[in-house]
Design a protein around this motif. Structure first.
Motif, short mmCIF file in Angstrom:
data_model
loop_
_atom_site.label_atom_id
_atom_site.label_comp_id
_atom_site.label_asym_id
_atom_site.label_seq_id
_atom_site.Cartn_x
_atom_site.Cartn_y
_atom_site.Cartn_z
N MET A 1 -43.66 41.84 -45.33
CA MET A 1 -44.64 42.38 -44.81
C MET A 1 -44.69 43.50 -45.82
N LYS A 2 -46.12 44.11 -46.09
CA LYS A 2 -46.45 45.06 -47.00
C LYS A 2 -47.18 45.90 -46.08
N ILE A 3 -46.72 47.18 -46.05
CA ILE A 3 -47.00 48.51 -45.46
C ILE A 3 -47.52 49.28 -46.45
N TYR A 4 -48.99 49.71 -46.33
CA TYR A 4 -49.77 50.19 -47.32
C TYR A 4 -49.91 51.75 -46.97
N TYR A 5 -50.08 52.56 -47.91
CA TYR A 5 -50.43 53.99 -47.74
C TYR A 5 -51.16 54.50 -48.89
N CYS A 6 -52.10 55.12 -48.80
CA CYS A 6 -53.23 55.41 -50.01
C CYS A 6 -53.28 57.00 -49.93
N CYS A 7 -52.93 57.48 -50.97
CA CYS A 7 -52.99 59.21 -51.28
C CYS A 7 -53.04 59.53 -52.54
N MET A 8 -53.41 60.77 -52.78
CA MET A 8 -53.15 61.44 -54.11
C MET A 8 -51.75 61.77 -54.12
N LEU A 9 -51.02 61.41 -55.07
CA LEU A 9 -49.81 61.89 -55.30
C LEU A 9 -49.37 63.23 -55.51
N GLY A 10 -50.52 63.97 -55.83
CA GLY A 10 -50.32 65.42 -56.03
C GLY A 10 -50.25 66.24 -55.05
N LEU A 77 -50.20 46.44 -42.93
CA LEU A 77 -50.45 47.41 -41.84
C LEU A 77 -50.49 48.98 -42.67
N PHE A 78 -51.42 49.88 -42.11
CA PHE A 78 -51.80 50.98 -42.94
C PHE A 78 -51.00 52.16 -42.23
N CYS A 79 -50.07 52.89 -42.71
CA CYS A 79 -49.34 54.02 -42.31
C CYS A 79 -50.38 55.28 -42.81
N PHE A 80 -50.36 56.49 -41.98
CA PHE A 80 -50.97 57.64 -42.49
C PHE A 80 -50.49 58.67 -42.06
N PRO A 81 -49.52 59.30 -42.66
CA PRO A 81 -48.62 60.43 -41.84
C PRO A 81 -49.44 61.89 -42.13
N SER A 82 -50.43 61.93 -42.61
CA SER A 82 -51.03 63.13 -42.59
C SER A 82 -51.37 63.91 -41.37
N CYS A 83 -51.30 65.12 -41.37
CA CYS A 83 -51.51 65.90 -39.94
C CYS A 83 -52.65 66.90 -40.16
N SER A 84 -53.47 66.52 -41.19
CA SER A 84 -54.55 67.52 -41.54
C SER A 84 -55.59 66.60 -42.18
N GLU A 85 -56.68 65.99 -41.75
CA GLU A 85 -57.61 65.17 -42.29
C GLU A 85 -59.10 65.72 -41.70
N THR A 86 -60.00 65.66 -42.67
CA THR A 86 -61.55 66.18 -42.35
C THR A 86 -62.19 65.04 -41.68
N PHE A 87 -62.24 63.79 -42.53
CA PHE A 87 -62.92 62.72 -41.83
C PHE A 87 -62.17 61.56 -41.81
N GLY A 88 -61.14 61.52 -42.63
CA GLY A 88 -60.28 60.08 -42.44
C GLY A 88 -60.97 58.88 -42.96
N VAL A 90 -59.90 57.12 -45.66
CA VAL A 90 -58.90 56.23 -45.92
C VAL A 90 -58.63 55.20 -44.71
N VAL A 91 -58.75 56.16 -43.58
CA VAL A 91 -58.43 55.23 -42.25
C VAL A 91 -59.58 54.37 -41.98
N LEU A 92 -60.68 54.85 -42.15
CA LEU A 92 -62.06 54.02 -42.01
C LEU A 92 -61.88 52.79 -42.88
N GLU A 93 -61.44 52.74 -44.13
CA GLU A 93 -61.43 51.89 -45.10
C GLU A 93 -60.43 50.99 -44.83
#
Length: 176
Positions: A1-10, A77-88, A90-93
């Motif tokens: 199973m591949k769990i995916y997370y997309c973010c800017m590493l910075g 699966l898409f895991c998104f641990p951010s606690c502050s997001e304006t529109f989301g 990447v979640v919609l994608e």
């Protein structure tokens, strides 16, 4: 199973809240040696995070267009641990790619995901590993949540988003 997370590493340490995801994946991977975590993005913390590559965590670097779409399409699966997001966005994608979502119940994300319908929303600071384990062990539930998310994504448009925003502003102005 591949769990995916997309973010800017910075911004991994800051607003994207990556440490809970890494900790949860380390726990999950003890019992599931075939699990893989893919991190997509780039930035100043890339070299610091690369040492995780030997632990079934893959840093794909910055991706866009069809390459980014392939990463979404290859995930389970898409895991998104951010606690502050304006529109989301990447979640919609991820929803457009029929991925079930695991995320914290916070603004931006909770407007995109209904708990139990498109994914699992967790209280802030809760352990992601339990939710990851739940969906890892239940392919039928991943598929159900992913299909519902895909239908939701298909119903979205920028026009609809701006109409909702404008209606909210009008409501606030009328209340004065």
């Amino acid at each position: 199973m591949k769990i995916y997370y997309c973010c800017m590493l910075g911004v991994w340490r800051g607003k994207k809240n990556l440490p809970p995801l890494l900790a949860a994946f380390r726990k999950l991977s003890r019992n599931h040696p075939r699990a893989i975590l893919v991190l997509v993005g780039d930035g100043p913390l890339r070299s610091e995070i690369d040492h995780y590559a030997n632990k079934r965590i893959y840093c794909a670097g910055m991706q866009n267009g069809m390459n980014l779409a392939r990463w979404y399409a290859s995930a389970d699966l898409f895991c998104f641990p951010s606690c502050s997001e304006t529109f989301g966005n990447v979640v919609l994608e991820a929803q457009a790619s029929a991925l079930p979502i695991i995320a914290y119940d916070c603004p931006g994300v909770c407007e995109q995901v209904i708990h139990g319908e498109h994914g699992l929303l967790l209280p802030r600071d809760s352990d992601l590993e339990t939710a990851m384990q739940t969906l890892y062990s239940n392919p039928a539930e991943r598929q159900r949540l992913g299909k519902a998310g895909r239908l939701r994504a298909e119903s979205q448009s920028w026009t609809r988003s701006f109409d909702i925003l404008e209606a909210t502003y009008q409501q606030q102005l009328s209340a004065r």
